[in-house]
Design a protein around this motif. Structure first.
Motif, short mmCIF file in Angstrom:
data_model
loop_
_atom_site.label_atom_id
_atom_site.label_comp_id
_atom_site.label_asym_id
_atom_site.label_seq_id
_atom_site.Cartn_x
_atom_site.Cartn_y
_atom_site.Cartn_z
N ALA A 164 35.43 43.07 38.87
CA ALA A 164 36.21 42.16 39.70
C ALA A 164 37.40 42.88 40.33
O ALA A 164 37.68 42.71 41.53
CB ALA A 164 36.69 40.96 38.87
N ARG A 171 39.16 37.21 37.86
CA ARG A 171 38.18 36.29 37.29
C ARG A 171 38.90 35.05 36.77
O ARG A 171 39.98 35.14 36.18
CB ARG A 171 37.42 36.95 36.15
CG ARG A 171 36.52 38.08 36.60
CD ARG A 171 35.87 38.75 35.39
NE ARG A 171 35.04 37.80 34.66
CZ ARG A 171 34.82 37.85 33.35
NH1 ARG A 171 35.41 38.79 32.63
NH2 ARG A 171 34.04 36.97 32.76
N HIS A 380 41.77 34.86 31.47
CA HIS A 380 41.18 34.49 32.77
C HIS A 380 41.70 33.12 33.21
O HIS A 380 40.96 32.30 33.75
CB HIS A 380 39.64 34.49 32.69
CG HIS A 380 39.08 35.82 32.30
ND1 HIS A 380 38.22 35.97 31.25
CD2 HIS A 380 39.30 37.07 32.79
CE1 HIS A 380 37.90 37.25 31.11
NE2 HIS A 380 38.55 37.94 32.04
#
Length: 402
Positions: A164, A171, A380
């Motif tokens: 990512a 994320r 996250h």
């Protein structure tokens, strides 16, 4: 004073450790925090060495280090820490946020002032586990459900995070509402399995003494609502900063406890108030205005408010001032930092336009913001602190502006 005191500490930190004990007078369980001998001299020596290094190699970190040193000095007086903890506890109880009752999400331990000294602090004992331990248990439980080890799960997540970041992305995990739906589904399954287990234990295992009784699962097997925890921590620290002007500048996961009430509700226990910062009304109003400007991404207003607060750099580059404000008090997403770690990003800003002065009263707010965001990133659950705190900032300005 104490009927019993456990030799093995329930927790330890840089300057002291905490033991569970029971009061001889009432039998109440208490936490006894004891300072290590000679720790203050060792700390001062370590900080002096760090400051000398930073002045040569990383001068951008010197103001924050000096402010942290100033606040750490209060940690060497547990009587003062007890007063700070009691003040924050009183503020949050008065606001209807802390204390007993199903609608209260937070608990701060009561202080036993008559038992406190400069090197010993006695407070209410909160039965729970540290947030860091609860999150580790969550990882282990999820890994077991997947049929892999916790280390294998971490490796998978690190690879996904790396992929990512290579795309300049973050994320994001489930929202608090999505977590609640998932937890409710698992809880329904748990209850059904418990009903069958109780029926089995009351019939088959009774008729056949050699049969093994089935285990009854507690609510502790359910996953944590990580999104709600992040939102609740962001909110309560925003309230301390903006509404009360008295806040804990050290909100790391080891200072948060996960508590379960008798009715199965979850609460957050907030502990360790050695690094408490006090803001004047003027500071709160100015910072509230800055939070709103950051949430609205009003660059011109952000720069002006930073100047009003006393922020100074060598060239007073407005783009750099804007970026300093964003990364200290709001967010550090890839769009802002270009994918750099926050420390690397700040060092790059320092190379472009060196900082001359960061307002003392706002250094610890920046530290609090960065620590809260760090936990969010790890789970996250990244958040804009400014957007999270904007409703509180609007309330302050509406009710307290002259």
């Amino acid at each position: 004073v104490f009927e019993t005191i456990e030799i093995i500490p329930v927790g330890a930190a840089s300057i002291g450790q905490c033991h569970r004990a029971t009061l001889k007078s009432t039998g109440e369980p208490v936490a006894v925090k004891v300072m290590y001998p000679e720790v203050e001299g060792v700390f001062r020596g370590d900080v002096r060495t760090l400051k000398m290094f930073c002045k040569v190699a990383q001068p951008v970190h010197v103001p924050a280090l000096e402010q942290t040193e100033k606040h750490f000095m209060t940690e060497f007086n547990y009587k003062k820490e007890a007063l700070q903890q009691d003040q924050i506890r009183s503020n949050l109880i008065k606001a209807g946020l802390a204390g007993d009752g199903p609608d209260k999400k937070y608990i701060i331990p009561k202080i036993y002032f008559d038992l406190c000294t400069e090197r010993v602090m006695v407070m209410e004992y909160l039965e729970g586990e540290k947030l860091a331990d609860g999150l580790l248990r969550d990882v282990q439980s999820h890994a077991a459900y997947r049929g892999i080890t916790a280390d294998q799960l971490r490796e998978e997540e690190e690879l996904k995070d790396k992929a990512a970041r290579s795309k300049g992305e973050l994320r994001f995990g489930p929202s608090a509402e999505e977590f609640n739906k998932y937890i409710a589904l698992l809880d329904a399954k748990r209850k059904a399995q418990n009903a069958w287990a109780m029926l089995y234990n009351a019939s088959i295992s009774w008729w056949f003494p050699g049969a093994k009784a089935k285990e009854i699962q507690s609510r502790n097997i359910l996953p944590l609502n990580q999104a709600q925890i992040i939102d609740d921590l962001n909110f309560i620290h925003g309230h301390e900063v903006l509404i009360d002007g008295v806040f804990n500048g050290d909100p790391h996961p080891g200072n948060v406890l996960l508590l379960r009430t008798e009715d199965g509700q979850s609460k957050l226990g907030l502990i360790d108030y050695g690094q408490v910062k006090f803001l004047s009304k003027q500071d709160r109003l100015l910072f509230a205005a800055l939070i709103i400007a950051l949430a609205d991404d009003d660059r011109k207003r952000i720069v002006q408010l930073m100047k009003d607060a006393g922020f100074r750099s060598q060239r007073m580059d407005e783009d750099v001032i804007y970026r300093y404000a964003k990364v200290y008090y709001d967010e550090d997403n890839p769009d802002l930092t270009g994918g750099d770690h926050i420390q690397v990003f700040v060092e790059k800003l320092q190379a472009i336009d060196p900082i001359i002065n960061i307002p003392d009263q706002f250094i610890m707010i920046g530290r609090t913001s960065i620590m809260l965001r760090g936990l969010g990133h790890a789970l996250h659950q990244s958040r804009s602190i400014a957007k999270s705190w904007k409703p509180l900032a609007e309330k302050v300005l509406a009710e307290e502006s002259p």
